[in-house]
Motif scaffolding. Structure first.
Motif, short mmCIF file in Angstrom:
data_model
loop_
_atom_site.label_atom_id
_atom_site.label_comp_id
_atom_site.label_asym_id
_atom_site.label_seq_id
_atom_site.Cartn_x
_atom_site.Cartn_y
_atom_site.Cartn_z
N ASP A 12 14.66 2.03 7.62
CA ASP A 12 14.12 1.94 6.27
C ASP A 12 14.63 0.65 5.64
O ASP A 12 15.61 0.63 4.92
CB ASP A 12 14.56 3.17 5.47
N ALA A 13 13.95 -0.45 5.97
CA ALA A 13 14.41 -1.79 5.60
C ALA A 13 14.05 -2.13 4.16
O ALA A 13 13.18 -1.48 3.58
CB ALA A 13 13.77 -2.81 6.54
N PRO A 14 14.71 -3.14 3.58
CA PRO A 14 14.32 -3.59 2.24
C PRO A 14 12.83 -3.92 2.15
O PRO A 14 12.21 -3.72 1.11
CB PRO A 14 15.18 -4.84 2.04
N GLU A 15 12.22 -4.40 3.24
CA GLU A 15 10.80 -4.75 3.21
C GLU A 15 9.90 -3.52 3.39
O GLU A 15 8.68 -3.61 3.34
CB GLU A 15 10.47 -5.74 4.32
N GLY A 16 10.51 -2.35 3.61
CA GLY A 16 9.74 -1.13 3.91
C GLY A 16 10.06 -0.69 5.33
O GLY A 16 10.89 -1.29 6.00
N LEU A 17 9.35 0.34 5.81
CA LEU A 17 9.66 0.87 7.12
C LEU A 17 9.31 -0.14 8.23
O LEU A 17 8.22 -0.70 8.22
CB LEU A 17 8.88 2.17 7.35
#
Lengths: 295, 300
Positions: free
Chosen positions: B244-249
């Protein structure tokens, strides 16, 4: 036709940039025979001076006007410091000077990195200098380039007049033409050297301020400029300002024309080939100074 | 060595690639790049072309752009990227009005900007790297070219670079990335807050930073799944790893060793931050050889 004139002006303005970065070197290298590889870092110091001043002076126009003399003094003082600490001890040892000043240049770059960080920093240009003058036929001439052209020509004029007319200028010319004879005539040659170095380095600072209008402001900006600056002085001929002036504009126009007809990379090759060919024909450069010294 | 996280520019990645392959070591490369590469010992956590350049072109097309001018630095990424852009243009009814390259580090853009200006193109696709961008955008503005009349889409200008060029010159210009500091979501709010607490409130976060950060967590998950630091076991465990990255999944594709990422087009604002104007809606599967794009068949 519009494109042709546009390119001609681009060439002239490339020449103005070359002239501005080479002018200080024409003094320190051309007149004093000191190969100062840290000249590019004095340009960088001038650019960072603009940046630092803008932290306290908010008006972009005012800060630029203030930055010009301040950068001249800052870079000049750095030059004097370098002259007193190192270069004075290495006169007549050009190869050692080259290596030592190269080391100094690397240290200054690292110093800038430590103080300002490695990414580039930004300065705000006055709005008027980001615009352009529109001429009939769709031709536009960028105001920042006009400003740099004017600054380069003003610096050449001031320097020429100072060398011709002032007592200091006479002393500088005397030391260049014959150091020993100047010394026995009562000229304090070491003081003249220091002053010459101050002015030459100060001019680099001036160039740094002007370059904030055109390019990046970062720790390595000087290294990208130093080669071009040396080329101008070497091809122009050592010991003469007019050679540097003519060569700067000639190389600028050659670069712009070559680039328009081919590509930027090929244009650089064309310029270098032209320089090599020219130096084969005239190793002493465009103009030479006849001196009465024995060396 | 269990894993290396790093390299900047494709030139440096191409230089170390044979060394990693020979020694069977693992590299996590965090920068967007030109695609057409798939080394078994590299994980590509930045965008490949179909997650950045192709969406950028799709966006321009949707805005009615009919002709583009290509400006890039003279090395492997811009040369390859422009080959792809030309193939896209030919298949999508766009024309390429011109193509120019500047040596890396070059800061003299008078002539190139003159050429761009007289070309009458609708937009510029910019693959310049580093210092050249500063000189290019200063020249662009003083030639009277604006984001409204001839927008520039850049693929190497993130928040950090915006700070080094100046918003005065960049306001309104477009960028193509997978992450911006302004990207919404709880994971990003946490990431931005933690970054600023550590490095200072004036330091922005950017796509390559985020991709490098993601790389470390993906590797951690791979190691945990494999139960070992062994390079071959970690590689074998990579497929389907999500974060679950800062840019989204994001999801690792074990076959290509790239990751599925959401494409985002952004506009540079007066505050130096980039605001999203379009996104792909869902993560785009990586396709480094553009096999699913019929127009790209002649490229690899």
């Amino acid at each position: 036709m519009t494109v042709l004139f546009g390119q001609l002006f681009t060439g002239i303005s490339i020449g103005a940039v070359l002239l501005l970065i080479a002018l200080g070197l024409a003094l320190t290298f051309g007149q004093m025979n000191v190969i100062n590889m840290a000249h590019g870092e004095f340009i960088m110091a001038g650019a960072y001076t603009t940046y630092v001043l803008q932290q306290s002076i908010t008006g972009a126009g005012l800060s630029l006007v203030v930055a010009l003399p301040v950068a001249f003094v800052v870079a000049g003082a750095m030059g004097v410091l370098l002259e007193i600490l190192l270069i004075r001890r290495l006169y007549a040892r050009p190869l050692d000077t080259l290596l030592v000043t190269w080391g100094v240049s690397l240290m200054l770059q690292q110093l800038a990195r430590d103080i300002f960080g490695s990414p580039n920093v930004q300065t705000r240009a006055p709005e008027i200098l980001t615009g352009n003058v529109a001429l009939p036929g769709g031709l536009t001439i960028a105001n920042n380039r006009l400003f740099i052209l004017a600054l380069a020509l003003a610096a050449v004029a001031a320097l020429t007049l100072a060398l011709r007319l002032t007592p200091l200028g006479r002393r500088i010319r005397a030391v260049v033409q014959n150091r020993d004879l100047a010394a026995v005539s009562g000229i304090a040659t070491s003081r003249v050297d220091r002053t010459t170095f101050f002015v030459g380095s100060g001019l680099a600072g001036l160039a740094g301020v002007a370059l904030t209008l055109l390019g990046p402001i970062g720790p390595t900006m000087g290294t990208n400029l130093i080669i071009d600056a040396f080329l101008v002085v070497v091809v122009g001929g050592i010991g003469q300002l007019k050679g540097s002036v003519i060569v700067a504009f000639a190389l600028g126009v050659l670069q712009a024309t070559g680039e328009y007809l081919t590509t930027l990379s090929v244009a650089k090759v064309i310029v270098f080939v032209a320089i090599v060919a020219f130096l084969q024909w005239r190793p002493q450069g465009l103009f030479t100074l006849r001196t009465r010294s024995l060396a | 060595m269990a894993a290396v996280f790093g390299c900047w520019t494709s030139a440096s990645r191409k230089a170390v690639k044979p060394v990693f392959e020979k020694n069977k070591a693992l590299l996590f490369y965090p920068v967007q790049y030109e695609g057409l590469e798939q080394s078994p010992y590299i994980f590509y956590t930045g965008a490949t072309t179909n997650q950045q350049i192709v969406p950028g072109l799709d966006y321009l097309k949707s805005q009615g752009v009919k002709s583009v001018y290509l400006v890039g630095s003279d090395y492997v990424f811009p040369r390859t990227a422009n080959k792809i852009i030309k193939a896209y243009a030919a298949a999508n009814g766009m024309t390429v009005s011109g193509e120019d390259y500047a040596p890396l580090g070059s800061t003299e853009f008078g002539t190139i900007v003159n050429k761009v200006k007289s070309s009458g193109a609708d937009a510029v696709f910019n693959t310049l790297n580093g210092d050249s961008n500063v000189a290019f955008f200063k020249e662009y503005k003083s030639a009277g070219l604006t984001a409204a009349a001839m927008p520039v889409v850049s693929v190497s200008i993130a928040e950090e670079e915006v700070k080094g060029i100046g918003t005065q010159y960049l306001e309104g210009q477009l960028t193509a990335w997978n992450y911006y500091q302004t990207t919404p979501g709880a994971a990003n709010s946490k990431f931005v807050a933690a970054y600023k607490a550590k490095y200072g409130a004036d330091k922005p976060t950017s796509d390559p930073m985020e991709a490098a950060y993601v790389g470390v967590y993906l590797w951690k998950a791979m190691v945990e799944k494999a139960g070992a630091f062994d390079v071959e076991k970690v590689r074998a465990a990579s497929d389907g790893i999500t974060f679950d990255a800062p840019e989204g999944l994001v999801t690792v594709d074990g076959k290509t060793q790239h990751i599925a990422k959401t494409a985002r087009i952004g506009k540079i604002g007066a505050d130096g931050l980039i605001t999203e104007v379009w996104n792909s809606g869902k993560p785009v599967e990586p396709d480094p050889y553009l096999k699913t794009y019929p127009w790209a068949s002649g490229l690899s």
